[in-house]
Scaffold this motif. Structure first.
Motif, PDB file in Angstrom:
ATOM      1  N   TYR A  64       0.851  -1.188   0.000  1.00  0.00           N
ATOM      2  CA  TYR A  64       0.000   0.000   0.000  1.00  0.00           C
ATOM      3  C   TYR A  64       0.884   1.234   0.000  1.00  0.00           C
ATOM      4  O   TYR A  64       1.809   1.336   0.812  1.00  0.00           O
ATOM      5  N   GLN A  65       0.576   2.165  -0.884  1.00  0.00           N
ATOM      6  CA  GLN A  65       1.248   3.459  -0.836  1.00  0.00           C
ATOM      7  C   GLN A  65       0.609   4.269   0.277  1.00  0.00           C
ATOM      8  O   GLN A  65      -0.613   4.432   0.317  1.00  0.00           O
ATOM      9  N   LEU A  66       1.422   4.760   1.209  1.00  0.00           N
ATOM     10  CA  LEU A  66       0.865   5.469   2.365  1.00  0.00           C
ATOM     11  C   LEU A  66       1.874   6.455   2.930  1.00  0.00           C
ATOM     12  O   LEU A  66       3.038   6.118   3.142  1.00  0.00           O
ATOM     13  N   ASP A  67       1.413   7.676   3.161  1.00  0.00           N
ATOM     14  CA  ASP A  67       2.183   8.689   3.875  1.00  0.00           C
ATOM     15  C   ASP A  67       1.644   8.727   5.297  1.00  0.00           C
ATOM     16  O   ASP A  67       0.491   9.114   5.519  1.00  0.00           O
ATOM     17  N   VAL A  68       2.446   8.322   6.263  1.00  0.00           N
ATOM     18  CA  VAL A  68       1.961   8.197   7.643  1.00  0.00           C
ATOM     19  C   VAL A  68       1.576   9.539   8.253  1.00  0.00           C
ATOM     20  O   VAL A  68       0.871   9.576   9.275  1.00  0.00           O
ATOM     21  N   THR A  69       2.020  10.643   7.657  1.00  0.00           N
ATOM     22  CA  THR A  69       1.667  11.958   8.199  1.00  0.00           C
ATOM     23  C   THR A  69       0.328  12.468   7.669  1.00  0.00           C
ATOM     24  O   THR A  69      -0.159  13.501   8.121  1.00  0.00           O
ATOM     25  N   ASP A  70      -0.261  11.749   6.737  1.00  0.00           N
ATOM     26  CA  ASP A  70      -1.557  12.117   6.144  1.00  0.00           C
ATOM     27  C   ASP A  70      -2.658  11.365   6.879  1.00  0.00           C
ATOM     28  O   ASP A  70      -2.942  10.209   6.583  1.00  0.00           O
ATOM     29  N   ARG A  71      -3.291  12.025   7.853  1.00  0.00           N
ATOM     30  CA  ARG A  71      -4.242  11.324   8.712  1.00  0.00           C
ATOM     31  C   ARG A  71      -5.451  10.796   7.944  1.00  0.00           C
ATOM     32  O   ARG A  71      -5.939   9.695   8.223  1.00  0.00           O
ATOM     33  N   ALA A  72      -5.930  11.554   6.972  1.00  0.00           N
ATOM     34  CA  ALA A  72      -7.073  11.079   6.195  1.00  0.00           C
ATOM     35  C   ALA A  72      -6.719   9.795   5.449  1.00  0.00           C
ATOM     36  O   ALA A  72      -7.524   8.849   5.401  1.00  0.00           O
ATOM     37  N   ALA A  73      -5.526   9.745   4.879  1.00  0.00           N
ATOM     38  CA  ALA A  73      -5.086   8.546   4.162  1.00  0.00           C
ATOM     39  C   ALA A  73      -4.912   7.371   5.116  1.00  0.00           C
ATOM     40  O   ALA A  73      -5.253   6.224   4.786  1.00  0.00           O
ATOM     41  N   VAL A  74      -4.389   7.642   6.307  1.00  0.00           N
ATOM     42  CA  VAL A  74      -4.210   6.584   7.310  1.00  0.00           C
ATOM     43  C   VAL A  74      -5.562   6.031   7.741  1.00  0.00           C
ATOM     44  O   VAL A  74      -5.744   4.801   7.845  1.00  0.00           O
ATOM     45  N   ASP A  75      -6.519   6.893   7.990  1.00  0.00           N
ATOM     46  CA  ASP A  75      -7.845   6.440   8.406  1.00  0.00           C
ATOM     47  C   ASP A  75      -8.514   5.600   7.322  1.00  0.00           C
ATOM     48  O   ASP A  75      -9.169   4.590   7.610  1.00  0.00           O
ATOM     49  N   GLU A  76      -8.335   6.008   6.067  1.00  0.00           N
ATOM     50  CA  GLU A  76      -8.895   5.229   4.953  1.00  0.00           C
ATOM     51  C   GLU A  76      -8.210   3.869   4.865  1.00  0.00           C
ATOM     52  O   GLU A  76      -8.870   2.838   4.659  1.00  0.00           O
ATOM     53  N   PHE A  77      -6.891   3.862   5.035  1.00  0.00           N
ATOM     54  CA  PHE A  77      -6.131   2.615   5.026  1.00  0.00           C
ATOM     55  C   PHE A  77      -6.655   1.656   6.095  1.00  0.00           C
ATOM     56  O   PHE A  77      -6.808   0.457   5.855  1.00  0.00           O
ATOM     57  N   ALA A  78      -6.952   2.173   7.276  1.00  0.00           N
ATOM     58  CA  ALA A  78      -7.387   1.333   8.396  1.00  0.00           C
ATOM     59  C   ALA A  78      -8.703   0.623   8.118  1.00  0.00           C
ATOM     60  O   ALA A  78      -8.960  -0.449   8.677  1.00  0.00           O
ATOM     61  N   THR A  79      -9.531   1.194   7.255  1.00  0.00           N
ATOM     62  CA  THR A  79     -10.827   0.571   6.973  1.00  0.00           C
ATOM     63  C   THR A  79     -10.691  -0.740   6.207  1.00  0.00           C
ATOM     64  O   THR A  79     -11.654  -1.495   6.097  1.00  0.00           O
ATOM     65  N   ALA A  80      -9.504  -1.010   5.673  1.00  0.00           N
ATOM     66  CA  ALA A  80      -9.295  -2.237   4.899  1.00  0.00           C
ATOM     67  C   ALA A  80      -9.197  -3.474   5.783  1.00  0.00           C
ATOM     68  O   ALA A  80      -9.188  -4.595   5.266  1.00  0.00           O
ATOM     69  N   PHE A  81      -9.122  -3.296   7.109  1.00  0.00           N
ATOM     70  CA  PHE A  81      -8.852  -4.424   8.005  1.00  0.00           C
ATOM     71  C   PHE A  81      -9.915  -4.546   9.082  1.00  0.00           C
ATOM     72  O   PHE A  81     -10.311  -3.551   9.693  1.00  0.00           O
ATOM     73  N   GLN A  82     -10.335  -5.778   9.328  1.00  0.00           N
ATOM     74  CA  GLN A  82     -11.237  -6.055  10.440  1.00  0.00           C
ATOM     75  C   GLN A  82     -10.437  -6.192  11.724  1.00  0.00           C
ATOM     76  O   GLN A  82     -10.838  -5.706  12.774  1.00  0.00           O
ATOM     77  N   SER A  83      -9.294  -6.845  11.615  1.00  0.00           N
ATOM     78  CA  SER A  83      -8.375  -6.943  12.747  1.00  0.00           C
ATOM     79  C   SER A  83      -6.968  -7.146  12.200  1.00  0.00           C
ATOM     80  O   SER A  83      -6.786  -7.626  11.088  1.00  0.00           O
ATOM     81  N   ILE A  84      -6.005  -6.715  12.972  1.00  0.00           N
ATOM     82  CA  ILE A  84      -4.613  -6.993  12.651  1.00  0.00           C
ATOM     83  C   ILE A  84      -3.924  -7.454  13.922  1.00  0.00           C
ATOM     84  O   ILE A  84      -4.398  -7.179  15.036  1.00  0.00           O
TER      85      ILE A  84
END
Length: 258
Positions: A64-84
């Motif tokens: 996944y392409q992700l900039d950890v300083t981009d909170r909106a992108a991080v929150d969207e990324f998190a929706t891909a997982f039920q649990s980790i």
């Protein structure tokens, strides 16, 4: 005790800053330990190539392409997982080596945003998923810089101390939840880009960091330590692991062969 294959509910491991260095080595190590690794970084081509390498060797990886300083992108990324099961907060880095009197505030801000706020963003977004797994682990890759200062390092030291305190405080705040908080603090690690980035691409200055040091740590040394802590029995929490090469006694005491 031998490492065990993680249970299905906690088998997904997210690694930030996985395009090179410690992050890439950690992705390989965790995949070998039986985790499905989710590799994130700003450089999409690098994490995609690593995911292909891991999958071709019999592991399981996604990029996944992700900039950890981009909170909106991080929150969207998190929706891909039920649990980790595992979050490895590795994205970070150093910029500059100027004294406090002349340090660039923009460099300080960038280091704080990446090393601290980036770690905060991923941890906040994924902590509910880690709890839901029933057996989660948060890894914070800090640095010995966060434990002791040195001249010319105040901006990086401040950022890594922030990461250290974040891990320490989180551990206090979630005690009783099924999530471990582990901090890995490496000393001198020779990776492909850390010193070069710090010195703005100046290869001569970057080379001097390791000059005369027989065996600095490698990215795989640190990844090995990360994988070892993650694969301990669930009740074992390695609060803080400090790693240095034998030639380094402290941040300011390094044996250099002439």
């Amino acid at each position: 005790m031998a490492s065990a294959v993680p249970p299905a509910a906690s088998r997904v491991a997210v690694v930030t800053g996985a395009s090179s260095g410690i992050g890439a080595a950690t992705g390989r190590r965790l995949a070998a330990a039986g985790y499905r690794v989710v590799l994130t970084a700003r450089r999409k081509d690098r994490v995609e190539a690593l995911a292909e390498e891991i999958n071709a060797s019999g592991g399981s990886a996604a990029a996944y392409q992700l900039d950890v300083t981009d909170r909106a992108a991080v929150d969207e990324f998190a929706t891909a997982f039920q649990s980790i099961g595992v979050l490895v907060n590795n994205a970070g880095g150093a910029l500059g080596a100027d004294p406090v009197a002349t340090g660039d505030p923009a460099d300080w801000r960038t280091m704080y945003e990446t090393n601290v706020i980036g770690t905060l963003n991923l941890t906040q977004a994924l902590l509910p998923k880690l709890v839901a797994s029933g057996d989660g682990t948060v890894i914070v890759v800090s640095s010995t810089a966060g434990l002791g200062t040195y001249e010319g390092g105040a901006g990086y030291v401040a950022a890594k101390h922030g990461a250290h305190v974040l891990a320490e405080t989180l551990r206090l705040e979630i005690v009783g939840q099924p999530v471990r908080v582990i901090e890995i603090a490496p000393g001198m690690v020779r990776t492909e880009g850390f010193a070069l980035t710090r010195y703005g691409g100046d290869e001569e200055k970057a080379a001097k960091v390791y000059e005369g040091v027989a065996e600095p740590l490698t990215a795989d040394d640190v990844a090995d330590a990360i994988a070892w802590t993650v694969t301990r029995p669930s009740h074992v929490n390695v609060d803080l692991m400090v790693l240095r090469p034998r030639a380094q006694a402290s941040n300011t005491k390094v044996h250099r062969e002439r």
